[in-house]
Design a protein around this motif. Sequence first.
Motif, PDB file in Angstrom:
ATOM      1  N   ILE A  37       1.720  35.471 -40.126  1.00  0.00           N
ATOM      2  CA  ILE A  37       0.741  35.399 -41.209  1.00  0.00           C
ATOM      3  C   ILE A  37       0.598  36.766 -41.886  1.00  0.00           C
ATOM      4  N   CYS A  38       0.415  37.833 -41.098  1.00  0.00           N
ATOM      5  CA  CYS A  38       0.199  39.153 -41.692  1.00  0.00           C
ATOM      6  C   CYS A  38       1.403  40.075 -41.493  1.00  0.00           C
ATOM      7  N   HIS A  96      -5.640  38.139 -31.728  1.00  0.00           N
ATOM      8  CA  HIS A  96      -5.327  38.533 -33.099  1.00  0.00           C
ATOM      9  C   HIS A  96      -5.222  37.309 -34.009  1.00  0.00           C
ATOM     10  N   CYS A 151       3.326  38.605 -35.931  1.00  0.00           N
ATOM     11  CA  CYS A 151       2.475  37.573 -36.507  1.00  0.00           C
ATOM     12  C   CYS A 151       3.082  37.135 -37.834  1.00  0.00           C
ATOM     13  N   CYS A 181      -6.921  36.564 -37.468  1.00  0.00           N
ATOM     14  CA  CYS A 181      -6.002  36.594 -38.604  1.00  0.00           C
ATOM     15  C   CYS A 181      -6.021  35.256 -39.352  1.00  0.00           C
TER      16      CYS A 181
HETATM   17 ZN   LIG Z   1      -1.731  38.411 -38.294  1.00  0.00          ZN
END
Ligand SMILES: [Zn+2]
Length: 217
Positions: free
Chosen positions: A7-8, A20, A5, A24
Motif C-alpha cells: 500500500i505505501c 503497520h 507493504c 496503513c
Molecule cells: Zn503501508
Amino acid sequence: MKGKCKICANEYTQSGMSRHLKSCLNKNYEKIIEKEQSQKSLYYHIYIKGTYRSDYWLQLQVKADAKLSDLDSFLRDIWLECCNHLSEFEINEQRFTSSGFNMSNKIKDVLREKSKFSYTYDFGSYTKLDLNIVNVFKAGEREGKINVLARNKQPEIKCSHCDNPAEFICPQCKYTAGGWYCSDCLDKHEKNDCMMNEFEFLPVVNSPRVGVCAYSG
Ligand SMILES: [Zn+2]
Ligand SMILES: [Zn+2]
Ligand SMILES: [Zn+2]
Ligand SMILES: [Zn+2]
C-alpha cells in the motif's frame, strides 16, 4: 524476514507488519479505492506464515464472502502447487478438506477476528501454514476476492559449497550436507553418491515449499 507493504511501499519487519498494515489500511486505503467503486464490503486481513519456515509469510486482504476453496486456490497458485495434492484447513478442530465439498464454506461463516487456524498442503511431503485473522474491516470493493497486502522478501540461502546464493536444490541431498547449489558448484554433486540427475534439481524460489516434492515456483 522483512517485507514490503504494497500500500505505501515501505519496508517493515515481519513482526511489525501486522500492526503497520492496520494503520496503513486506515490511513491510505481510501487512496487505493478511489478509482474503484465506493460501495463498502467486508474484508478479512489474514497473516499467513510457514509453520516450520516462518521466514516465508503473506499478509492478505480477503473478501468475507470468499470461500475456503478460493483461499486454497490462491495459496496453491502463489506458494504451493506441485502435483495437485490434497489440502486441508483446520479451524477450531474442524477439518475442511479439498477432496470433500466442505471448502465451499465462506470465510465469514467459519472465521472471526483473532481466529487462529492452520492449513496443510500435501499429506506426504507436507507444507504446513499458520494463519491468523488480524482484523476484519469494511472498505470499498476491490477487484479480486484476494489481494496481497505484503509479502516477505526472498530469504537468501547460501550455496552449500561456496558463498554464492543457492539457485538449485537436489531433492535427495537437501537433508544431508551439500544439497544446495549455485550454478558454479553443480559439478560438486557427483561426489555425493546420489542417483538424482541435475535435470531433476529444483529451483530456489520464494515459498515455504522450496525444495519440496516437485515444487518449482
Ligand atoms: Zn503501508
Ligand atoms: Zn508434489
Ligand atoms: Zn543429490
Ligand atoms: Zn556455490
